[in-house]
Design a protein around this motif. Sequence first.
Motif, PDB file in Angstrom:
ATOM      1  N   ILE A  69       5.013  -5.219  33.090  1.00  0.00           N
ATOM      2  CA  ILE A  69       5.185  -6.702  32.901  1.00  0.00           C
ATOM      3  C   ILE A  69       6.085  -7.228  34.249  1.00  0.00           C
ATOM      4  CG2 ILE A  69       5.931  -8.731  31.778  1.00  0.00           C
ATOM      5  CD1 ILE A  69       5.044  -7.462  29.414  1.00  0.00           C
ATOM      6  N   VAL A  70       7.029  -6.641  34.363  1.00  0.00           N
ATOM      7  CA  VAL A  70       8.003  -7.153  35.645  1.00  0.00           C
ATOM      8  C   VAL A  70       7.255  -6.508  36.994  1.00  0.00           C
ATOM      9  CG1 VAL A  70       9.746  -6.351  36.831  1.00  0.00           C
ATOM     10  CG2 VAL A  70      10.045  -6.580  34.463  1.00  0.00           C
ATOM     11  N   VAL A  71       6.502  -5.533  36.902  1.00  0.00           N
ATOM     12  CA  VAL A  71       5.563  -5.319  38.366  1.00  0.00           C
ATOM     13  C   VAL A  71       4.538  -6.461  38.338  1.00  0.00           C
ATOM     14  CG1 VAL A  71       4.002  -3.981  39.445  1.00  0.00           C
ATOM     15  CG2 VAL A  71       6.363  -3.032  38.077  1.00  0.00           C
ATOM     16  N   LEU A  72       4.039  -6.942  37.146  1.00  0.00           N
ATOM     17  CA  LEU A  72       2.999  -7.996  37.270  1.00  0.00           C
ATOM     18  C   LEU A  72       3.406  -9.156  37.667  1.00  0.00           C
ATOM     19  CD1 LEU A  72       0.643  -6.965  34.479  1.00  0.00           C
ATOM     20  CD2 LEU A  72       0.123  -6.550  36.813  1.00  0.00           C
ATOM     21  N   PHE A  73       4.585  -9.403  37.119  1.00  0.00           N
ATOM     22  CA  PHE A  73       5.286 -10.716  37.501  1.00  0.00           C
ATOM     23  C   PHE A  73       5.696 -10.694  38.923  1.00  0.00           C
ATOM     24  CE2 PHE A  73       8.827 -13.522  37.796  1.00  0.00           C
ATOM     25  CZ  PHE A  73       8.759 -14.598  37.300  1.00  0.00           C
ATOM     26  N   ALA A  88       4.284  -9.108  41.633  1.00  0.00           N
ATOM     27  CA  ALA A  88       3.194  -9.231  42.135  1.00  0.00           C
ATOM     28  C   ALA A  88       2.581 -10.398  42.303  1.00  0.00           C
ATOM     29  CB  ALA A  88       2.047  -8.012  41.610  1.00  0.00           C
ATOM     30  N   ALA A  89       2.747 -11.199  41.348  1.00  0.00           N
ATOM     31  CA  ALA A  89       1.986 -12.818  41.157  1.00  0.00           C
ATOM     32  C   ALA A  89       2.794 -13.562  42.088  1.00  0.00           C
ATOM     33  CB  ALA A  89       1.892 -12.925  39.728  1.00  0.00           C
ATOM     34  N   LEU A  90       4.323 -13.086  42.091  1.00  0.00           N
ATOM     35  CA  LEU A  90       5.006 -13.922  42.745  1.00  0.00           C
ATOM     36  C   LEU A  90       4.826 -13.654  44.390  1.00  0.00           C
ATOM     37  CD1 LEU A  90       7.612 -15.916  42.962  1.00  0.00           C
ATOM     38  CD2 LEU A  90       9.103 -14.217  42.622  1.00  0.00           C
ATOM     39  N   VAL A  91       4.932 -12.454  44.698  1.00  0.00           N
ATOM     40  CA  VAL A  91       4.589 -12.269  45.959  1.00  0.00           C
ATOM     41  C   VAL A  91       3.053 -12.780  46.412  1.00  0.00           C
ATOM     42  CG1 VAL A  91       4.296 -10.324  47.529  1.00  0.00           C
ATOM     43  CG2 VAL A  91       5.813 -10.220  45.878  1.00  0.00           C
ATOM     44  N   ALA A  94       1.634 -15.194  45.489  1.00  0.00           N
ATOM     45  CA  ALA A  94       1.813 -16.901  45.354  1.00  0.00           C
ATOM     46  C   ALA A  94       2.496 -17.435  46.578  1.00  0.00           C
ATOM     47  CB  ALA A  94       2.535 -17.507  44.057  1.00  0.00           C
ATOM     48  N   LEU A  95       3.568 -16.371  47.106  1.00  0.00           N
ATOM     49  CA  LEU A  95       4.465 -16.662  48.294  1.00  0.00           C
ATOM     50  C   LEU A  95       3.538 -16.470  49.488  1.00  0.00           C
ATOM     51  CD1 LEU A  95       7.815 -15.317  47.293  1.00  0.00           C
ATOM     52  CD2 LEU A  95       7.143 -17.766  47.541  1.00  0.00           C
ATOM     53  N   MET A  96       2.691 -15.530  49.470  1.00  0.00           N
ATOM     54  CA  MET A  96       1.812 -15.177  50.638  1.00  0.00           C
ATOM     55  C   MET A  96       0.691 -16.267  50.926  1.00  0.00           C
ATOM     56  SD  MET A  96       0.804 -11.120  49.828  1.00  0.00           S
ATOM     57  CE  MET A  96      -0.454 -11.162  51.020  1.00  0.00           C
ATOM     58  N   GLY A  97       0.670 -17.278  50.057  1.00  0.00           N
ATOM     59  CA  GLY A  97      -0.413 -18.275  50.442  1.00  0.00           C
ATOM     60  C   GLY A  97       0.128 -19.442  50.812  1.00  0.00           C
ATOM     61  N   PRO A 102      -4.109 -16.366  48.535  1.00  0.00           N
ATOM     62  CA  PRO A 102      -4.231 -15.260  49.459  1.00  0.00           C
ATOM     63  C   PRO A 102      -5.323 -14.417  48.920  1.00  0.00           C
ATOM     64  CG  PRO A 102      -2.332 -15.026  48.489  1.00  0.00           C
ATOM     65  CD  PRO A 102      -2.765 -16.392  47.819  1.00  0.00           C
ATOM     66  N   LEU A 103      -5.898 -13.564  49.920  1.00  0.00           N
ATOM     67  CA  LEU A 103      -6.974 -12.499  49.669  1.00  0.00           C
ATOM     68  C   LEU A 103      -8.265 -13.415  49.084  1.00  0.00           C
ATOM     69  CD1 LEU A 103      -5.101  -9.932  48.059  1.00  0.00           C
ATOM     70  CD2 LEU A 103      -5.538 -10.148  50.205  1.00  0.00           C
ATOM     71  N   ILE A 104      -8.266 -14.513  48.782  1.00  0.00           N
ATOM     72  CA  ILE A 104      -9.380 -15.385  48.463  1.00  0.00           C
ATOM     73  C   ILE A 104      -9.744 -16.201  49.531  1.00  0.00           C
ATOM     74  CG2 ILE A 104     -10.442 -17.093  46.826  1.00  0.00           C
ATOM     75  CD1 ILE A 104      -8.343 -15.739  44.684  1.00  0.00           C
ATOM     76  N   ASP A 105      -8.964 -17.181  50.243  1.00  0.00           N
ATOM     77  CA  ASP A 105      -9.082 -18.061  51.293  1.00  0.00           C
ATOM     78  C   ASP A 105      -8.617 -17.185  52.543  1.00  0.00           C
ATOM     79  OD1 ASP A 105      -9.843 -19.728  49.292  1.00  0.00           O
ATOM     80  OD2 ASP A 105      -8.343 -21.123  49.699  1.00  0.00           O
ATOM     81  N   GLU A 106      -9.400 -17.402  53.567  1.00  0.00           N
ATOM     82  CA  GLU A 106      -9.114 -17.095  55.105  1.00  0.00           C
ATOM     83  C   GLU A 106      -9.024 -18.378  55.639  1.00  0.00           C
ATOM     84  OE1 GLU A 106     -11.314 -14.708  58.888  1.00  0.00           O
ATOM     85  OE2 GLU A 106     -12.459 -15.050  56.925  1.00  0.00           O
ATOM     86  N   VAL A 107      -7.730 -18.290  56.499  1.00  0.00           N
ATOM     87  CA  VAL A 107      -7.485 -19.305  57.173  1.00  0.00           C
ATOM     88  C   VAL A 107      -7.495 -19.177  58.659  1.00  0.00           C
ATOM     89  CG1 VAL A 107      -5.484 -21.070  57.796  1.00  0.00           C
ATOM     90  CG2 VAL A 107      -5.744 -20.206  55.498  1.00  0.00           C
TER      91      VAL A 107
END
Length: 383
Positions: A61-65, A67-70, A72-75, A106-111
Amino acid sequence: MAWNEPGGGNKPRDPWGGDNQGPPDLDEALKKLQQRLGGLFGGSKGGGGGGGGGASASLIIVVLFGAALVWALMGLYQIDEQERAVVLRFGKYHSTAQPGLQWNPPLIDEVIRVNTTKVRAASFREIMLTQDENIVEVNMSVQYIIDDVKNFVLEVREPENSLKHAAQSALRHVVGGMTMDLVLTEGRTRIATEVDERLQNYLTSYTTGIRLSAVNVDDSKPPSQVQAAFDDVIKAREDEERVKNEAQSYANGIVPESRGQAQRQIEEASAYREQVIANAEGEADRFTNLLTAYRKAPVVTRERLYLDAVQNVLTNTSKIMVDVEGGNNMLYLPLDKLGTGSSAARSGTPMDINTGNIRELTDAVTEQLRRDAAAQQARRGGR
């Protein structure tokens, strides 16, 4: 369940189910969360293996959390004021991002970012035929900016390469409709203007998203292989132009002078005509007046005419031959000698001979001739 439930007294209740009033332990909170998730997914709540499975689940759960935070920040990204960005979602156009802080999955949209205020430049060098079938070499530079980022990124695969081909086509079309002299001399501005208009139409029809800023013809010259021959042609044309200018200058000087002389002769002829007409009219009037006077006094008028005729004759000659009735000899009168006085002879200035002097001289000469004739007859009679 509320923290201070009615009937529970004033003692606050632990939201995590504990009775202590201190902050909850992170391990305990994770265990309880794991138990609840295990209950949701049908997992066991007891047993000796429950503790190890709970720790593994917590780590996941911590890893998933994280990863989700990273993720989100990558976007998050920043668009500068001079930029625009094209957003592609799963490879398909989604939107155009404006300046400011933006977020896309990120990884979905390309800018794809594009600088829309930077002035780009491209140069071209072309050798082509003119309208009069001469070869010229033209160096041209084009300045442009990105006007529509969507068309620039998506509509054309290589928009700058398309710009190069379109510029070459427009330049050949314009130069092919002009003569070599115009291309090499004052036609550069016209070439730049027509190429600018034609090239912008090409780029608009191609939907390249490019807007031209300036088109400049840097140089136009004949190819180096024929430069010497072209210099000879230019020199010959300069000589031709020089000779034409000299001829024109000579014509500008001689033609007005000839026209002036012709006008002067016309004026002199007109003046002579007027003079002849006036003299003829004056002579006719004089003859009419003389006829009128002759009818009134014929003798006086006849004598006057005689005297005028003698005056005119004596005025124009210095020698007179006189034939006297009864005489055998013709007398010669040197008027140039008789008409000069002693003082005039010394000074060399002749005396003026007027009508009175001529008349007196004529009478004296006539009287002297009569006396000589009478004396000669008297001598003959005595014999």
